[in-house]
Design an enzyme around this catalytic site. Sequence first.
Site, PDB file in Angstrom:
ATOM      1  N   CYS A   1       0.801  -1.229   0.000  1.00  0.00           N
ATOM      2  CA  CYS A   1       0.000   0.000   0.000  1.00  0.00           C
ATOM      3  C   CYS A   1       0.829   1.272   0.000  1.00  0.00           C
ATOM      4  O   CYS A   1       0.284   2.366  -0.180  1.00  0.00           O
ATOM      5  CB  CYS A   1      -0.944   0.000   1.194  1.00  0.00           C
TER       6      CYS A   1
ATOM      7  N   GLY B   1      -6.645 -10.291  -0.955  1.00  0.00           N
ATOM      8  CA  GLY B   1      -6.212 -11.671  -0.783  1.00  0.00           C
ATOM      9  C   GLY B   1      -4.950 -11.934  -1.570  1.00  0.00           C
ATOM     10  O   GLY B   1      -4.503 -11.111  -2.363  1.00  0.00           O
TER      11      GLY B   1
ATOM     12  N   CYS C   1     -11.697   1.076   4.808  1.00  0.00           N
ATOM     13  CA  CYS C   1     -11.680   1.724   3.498  1.00  0.00           C
ATOM     14  C   CYS C   1     -12.147   0.742   2.430  1.00  0.00           C
ATOM     15  O   CYS C   1     -12.017  -0.470   2.585  1.00  0.00           O
ATOM     16  CB  CYS C   1     -10.294   2.255   3.168  1.00  0.00           C
TER      17      CYS C   1
END
Length: 394
Positions: free
Chosen positions: A82, A118, A214
């Site tokens: 991220c 995932g 989120c």
Amino acid sequence: MSRDVFVAGVGMIPFAKPGKSEPYFQMGSTATRLALADAGLAYGALQQAYVGYVYGDSTAGQRALYEVGMSGIPIVNVNNNCSTGSTALFLARQAVASGAADCVLALGFEQMNPGALGSVYSDRPSPFDRFDQETDALVGQSDIPLALRYFGGAGKAHMQEFGTQLSTFAKIRAKASRHAARNPLALFRTEVSEEEILAAPMLWPGVMTRLMACPPTCGAAAAIVVSETYARQHGLDHSVRIRAQAMTTDGPETFAAHDMREVVGFGMAQAAARQVYEQAGIGPEDVQVVELHDCFAHNELLSYEALGLCPVGGAEKFVCDGDNSYGGKYVTNPSGGLLSKGHPLGATGLAQCTELVQQLRGKAADRQVANARLALQHNLGLGGACVVTLYERV
């Protein structure tokens, strides 16, 4: 040798739900064109490009940029979970600061699927093996999706140590919605109240409701960084300088502390922020506006403490006093943050950059933070990497 680095142009497209966006290469090329237009440059001016995405095949960066031009420049594809977008920015800034290049693009995009994150490759060991083992030992809850277990577990640890209330996380989420209502590029622009958030379906009883997480999101954002000499020679906007930046990865405390807050990167963020403050010769109290990594409301609360915006254990008071919004000590996530703006993994760091550059230029419209001079960015990826960047209006 290290040269000053300026952000000459930024671009971002409206974020969208999975299945509602254009293909990744169109999103990426559009964001690039927007950044070039903002800088007043042609594609041929770019000397290097760093392109970030998490879910995509090799050389997807080339696929996106070839839509804009095929100039033969180095294009480096980046994947750091991220924190991918800000990692691309970190590399672009290094290239300019070192003198290797004078005009460099950082681009991030993501075309995501609906639902919880995932693993893509099930035929090999996961990079999260040790994180999963520690999470199993500390919180269990194996029936809950992975990311929720990580950050929900970290929030629960804070609740257990400091008595933090579930309503405090709801206050953070409600604040995000109020901010996003002013942002035309945000995915969710409807305001939700603290009561509505608490009444939403429970993902983890007593720990998290659905609205505290989120959403999976598609989108793209880009920034062009330049040297001061190049900016002056070409008449570019050099009103926003990257004054300091640090990137950290996990230290031994991630697993040795046996604390879910460390598992999700508290120590990484704290170390990166400390380095940035030391580089710049300032303290957190000198900052006016912050874009931080609120993938869950729980991580926003933890990040207040990791970044030094409040003391460790003081985040609930910080929220209840309104020090995280307009009229308080700091405005955190004026864009609406990941909770409301959305979180296309590879684009998030550059969307944060776009927001803060607009804030420092005084062009954030209804979201404008008064007298913004120093802006702090925090972008976190588990597994792990954290990038903290300080921008300055000059």
